[in-house]
Write an enzyme that holds these catalytic residues in place. Structure first.
Site, short mmCIF file in Angstrom:
data_model
loop_
_atom_site.label_atom_id
_atom_site.label_comp_id
_atom_site.label_asym_id
_atom_site.label_seq_id
_atom_site.Cartn_x
_atom_site.Cartn_y
_atom_site.Cartn_z
N LEU A 186 15.25 -8.34 4.14
CA LEU A 186 14.61 -9.30 5.05
C LEU A 186 13.60 -10.18 4.32
O LEU A 186 13.27 -11.25 4.80
CB LEU A 186 13.93 -8.56 6.22
CG LEU A 186 14.89 -7.81 7.15
CD1 LEU A 186 14.10 -7.04 8.21
CD2 LEU A 186 15.87 -8.76 7.81
N GLU B 118 13.73 0.78 0.32
CA GLU B 118 12.44 0.67 1.02
C GLU B 118 11.31 1.31 0.20
O GLU B 118 10.20 0.78 0.19
CB GLU B 118 12.52 1.31 2.42
CG GLU B 118 13.58 0.72 3.34
CD GLU B 118 13.54 -0.79 3.47
OE1 GLU B 118 12.47 -1.39 3.29
OE2 GLU B 118 14.61 -1.37 3.74
ZN LIG Z 1 13.96 -5.08 1.44
#
Ligand SMILES: [Zn+2]
Length: 170
Positions: free
Chosen positions: A93, A135
């Protein structure tokens, strides 16, 4: 709940190393809820607090299509369980619109605290293994584009900088 602003590459704040969460309290639970809302709205399957400019070690993931399998990892610690590597197309993102193949260990164990501050551990394989590693990288100031060649990374950086300039002038 609130939808938070997502930082985009090459924003230098994405390079911040996040601090451990000292206490899992209402403030952290609020952050977790806002991160889920932000991730679902994007839409995405994983989000690290670093991406919303909060530099504490909090990750949310939901791989389900129905948005009904939320996973919370606070202060996650990864242990690589195999030398086998898996190649997968990754997106982010914080690097919108770009998908590139990244190679990572295919099985990891993660130890973390849940939304209630309780310790748990989980063995992750497949997409979940990729996602948790991606992450956790964010919490250490690392992005998936760092695994690409300088040429590819520079090309992505230039395209996003151009896009950001256009958005600023719009
Ligand atoms: Zn990412």
């Amino acid at each position: 709940m609130a939808i938070l602003n997502i930082l985009e590459f090459p924003d230098p704040r994405l390079r911040t190393i996040a601090k451990p969460v000292a206490v899992v309290d209402e403030r952290i639970r609020q952050l977790v809820d806002d991160m889920f809302e932000t991730m679902y709205a994007a839409p995405g399957i994983g989000l690290a607090a670093t991406q919303v400019n909060v530099h504490e070690r909090v990750i949310v993931i939901d791989l389900s299509e129905e948005h009904n399998e939320p996973l919370v990892f606070i202060n996650p610690e990864l242990e690589i369980l195999t030398e086998e590597l898996d190649e997968m197309q990754e997106g982010c993102l914080s690097v919108p619109g770009f998908y590139e193949t990244v190679t990572r260990p295919e099985r990891v164990r993660v130890k973390a605290l849940n939304r209630d501050g309780e310790a748990f551990e989980m063995i992750c394989e497949g997409l979940l293994a990729v996602c948790i590693q991606h992450e956790c990288d964010h919490l250490n100031g690392k992005l998936f584009v760092d695994y690409l060649s300088n040429l590819k990374r520079d090309r992505i950086r230039k395209k996003l900088e151009k896009l950001h300039r256009a958005q600023a002038n719009a």
